[in-house]
Enzyme design. Structure first.
Site, PDB file in Angstrom:
ATOM      1  N   HIS A 112      -4.005  -8.930   3.509  1.00  0.00           N
ATOM      2  CA  HIS A 112      -5.466  -8.967   3.507  1.00  0.00           C
ATOM      3  C   HIS A 112      -5.968  -9.549   4.826  1.00  0.00           C
ATOM      4  CE1 HIS A 112      -5.558  -9.108  -1.178  1.00  0.00           C
ATOM      5  NE2 HIS A 112      -5.554  -7.873  -0.715  1.00  0.00           N
ATOM      6  N   ARG A 120      -0.360  -2.060  -6.887  1.00  0.00           N
ATOM      7  CA  ARG A 120      -0.639  -3.109  -5.897  1.00  0.00           C
ATOM      8  C   ARG A 120      -1.526  -4.191  -6.507  1.00  0.00           C
ATOM      9  NH1 ARG A 120      -1.283  -4.511  -0.464  1.00  0.00           N
ATOM     10  NH2 ARG A 120      -3.389  -5.061   0.206  1.00  0.00           N
ATOM     11  N   HIS A 164      -2.364   2.384  -6.347  1.00  0.00           N
ATOM     12  CA  HIS A 164      -3.167   1.200  -6.040  1.00  0.00           C
ATOM     13  C   HIS A 164      -3.212   0.231  -7.219  1.00  0.00           C
ATOM     14  CE1 HIS A 164      -6.008  -1.097  -3.676  1.00  0.00           C
ATOM     15  NE2 HIS A 164      -6.737  -1.267  -4.776  1.00  0.00           N
ATOM     16  N   ARG A 166       0.860  -1.172   0.000  1.00  0.00           N
ATOM     17  CA  ARG A 166       0.000   0.000   0.000  1.00  0.00           C
ATOM     18  C   ARG A 166       0.897   1.222   0.000  1.00  0.00           C
ATOM     19  NH1 ARG A 166      -2.181  -3.667   3.768  1.00  0.00           N
ATOM     20  NH2 ARG A 166      -4.292  -4.401   3.243  1.00  0.00           N
ATOM     21  N   LYS A 213      -4.329  -1.223  10.053  1.00  0.00           N
ATOM     22  CA  LYS A 213      -5.683  -1.271  10.591  1.00  0.00           C
ATOM     23  C   LYS A 213      -6.007  -2.610  11.243  1.00  0.00           C
ATOM     24  CE  LYS A 213      -7.785   2.073   7.402  1.00  0.00           C
ATOM     25  NZ  LYS A 213      -8.825   2.287   6.370  1.00  0.00           N
ATOM     26  N   TYR A 245      -8.383 -13.801  -7.821  1.00  0.00           N
ATOM     27  CA  TYR A 245      -8.334 -14.945  -8.719  1.00  0.00           C
ATOM     28  C   TYR A 245      -9.535 -14.976  -9.659  1.00  0.00           C
ATOM     29  CZ  TYR A 245      -4.430 -16.855  -6.051  1.00  0.00           C
ATOM     30  OH  TYR A 245      -3.212 -17.027  -5.462  1.00  0.00           O
TER      31      TYR A 245
END
Length: 425
Positions: free
Chosen positions: A371, A348, A345, A227, A265, A381
């Site tokens: 994640h 990423r 992003h 990130r 987070k 996927y």
């Protein structure tokens, strides 16, 4: 002989009922020893409201509603709490001990602002039915709110009402429905770049006299899937060039109050990310270029950042967004067929998609990406193209794509297919 109490019309008043001197009816009841009352200008539904008085529900209709609430074990009329009051209470609990991340708190406040400015804010929570909730969500779309904004609002008001259910203030959660069943997700999807598109973009940066200064940073974003706030927060002590590992445990941000550091987070955000050979070379270049940054300023006592602005302050996400925007505009001039706008992003997402396409174990990819939920990883996927799935069969030796060798079973012609179908029947 006892005299039964009567109202001004001579009707017998029941237990708890009374009529005041101004003609208004009153009902008194007790919960856990505490007295409660409600009033009405009408005793029965068929009564007329006295001239000059506001329309109201009859006293006995309210008593019926009260008894039903008591039987169900829920608060009468949601204890008079409004939608706004409920959401504010929920967010106050969420932010107890100031544990919310700054970005999360900002998102909550934006959703609260939208609710506060809407007429629904003053509605009592027990008055909201599921059909009302759905109509209100649709009204937000009609007002021009995008899906992401509506999703954020729904993500605040739904758990607020669930809290009300848990507290026995209402029976059901009217916002307990899947948002996409009601509102189409029209938010713009950022597609991952193909390997060719990625290389073309990197070659442009590398060979440009001005943008080449950002080449190594962009390579790292493509090669690690970090990130942007995680990349900005990287310091030299978190980069193990010997074992080629990157420790992720902090994010760098900047708002109107200045720079600040935040931990990830979720627990999944704390992780170690491996370096590819290409990432290793770019990290090496950035670390070696730091020799000219001896006067760098620290953020919350931390030094050793990799990329700096003209004031020798570490670059933050907003600056990288503008850098990518500038690179993209110039790149687009020379590559007019390019369709996907490239942002940090997208780098990423491109990394994750590339790893999934190469057959990386989803559990490993989940750990590298940080994640919190494996479903987020599996969603990557599902974005793979049909060619990827066919290629996977060939890689596993389950298909010999496009190779009709003599020693293999030949391709059926139409007659053989028909014959096979008839035999099967």
């Amino acid at each position: 002989m006892s005299t039964k109490r009567r109202d001004a019309k001579g009707r017998i008043l029941r237990s708890g009922e009374s009529q005041q001197k101004d003609g208004r009816y009153r009902y008194t009841y007790y919960i856990k020893g505490k007295q409660h009352c409600f009033y009405s200008w009408k005793l029965e539904d068929t009564d007329r409201v006295p001239q000059g008085k506001h329309l109201c529900e009859s006293l006995r209709s309210q008593v019926k509603e009260l008894n039903k609430s008591l039987e169900q074990g829920i608060a009468f009329r949601g204890n008079g709490i409004s939608v706004l009051g409920l959401v504010e209470k929920y967010l106050a609990i969420q932010n107890a001990n100031e544990k919310l991340k700054t970005s999360t708190k900002a998102g909550y406040q934006t959703s609260l602002k939208h609710i506060r400015e809407d007429a629904i804010s003053a509605v009592r929570i027990d008055k909201i039915k599921k059909s009302d909730a759905k109509r209100w969500i649709l009204s937000l779309q009609e007002k021009g709110f995008g899906y992401s904004t509506i999703s954020s609002i729904h993500g605040v008001i739904k758990p607020s009402f669930q809290m009300a259910v848990d507290d026995d203030l209402v029976m059901k959660n009217p916002f307990d429905f899947v948002l996409t069943d009601l509102v189409a997700d029209n938010s713009k999807k950022r597609d991952a770049l193909t390997a060719g598109e990625q290389e073309e973009f990197l070659d442009f940066i590398k060979n440009d006299t001005y943008y080449s200064r950002y080449y190594d940073a962009v390579v790292i974003l493509f090669e690690t899937g970090l990130r942007i706030a995680e990349f900005c927060g990287l310091t030299t002590d978190k980069i193990d060039v010997i074992n080629r590992k990157i420790k992720i445990d902090i994010q760098l941000h900047k708002d109107k109050n200045g720079y600040y550091l935040e931990s990830p987070k979720t627990g999944a955000g704390f992780r170690t990310v491996p370096m590819t050979d290409r990432a290793y070379c770019s990290f090496k270049n950035l670390i070696e270029s730091r020799t000219a940054k001896q006067k760098e300023k620290c953020v919350e006592g931390q030094r050793g950042y990799l990329c700096f602005d003209r004031k020798n302050m570490p670059r933050y996400g907003g600056q990288w967004d503008k850098i990518f925007e500038s690179i993209w505009k110039q790149y687009k001039k020379n590559h007019q067929t390019a369709s996907n706008k490239i942002t940090p992003h997208v780098c990423r997402h491109t990394f994750a998609t590339a790893m999934a396409g190469k057959g990386m174990n989803p559990a490993i990819l989940k750990q590298i990406m940080g994640h919190d939920d494996i479903s987020t990883t599996f969603a990557i996927y599902t974005h793979l193209k049909d060619d990827d799935s066919m290629g996977e069969l060939e890689r596993l030796g389950l298909a010999d794509m496009g190779k009709n060798k003599a020693e293999n079973v030949s391709v059926w012609d139409s007659k053989k297919i028909i014959k096979y179908k008839n035999r099967s029947a």
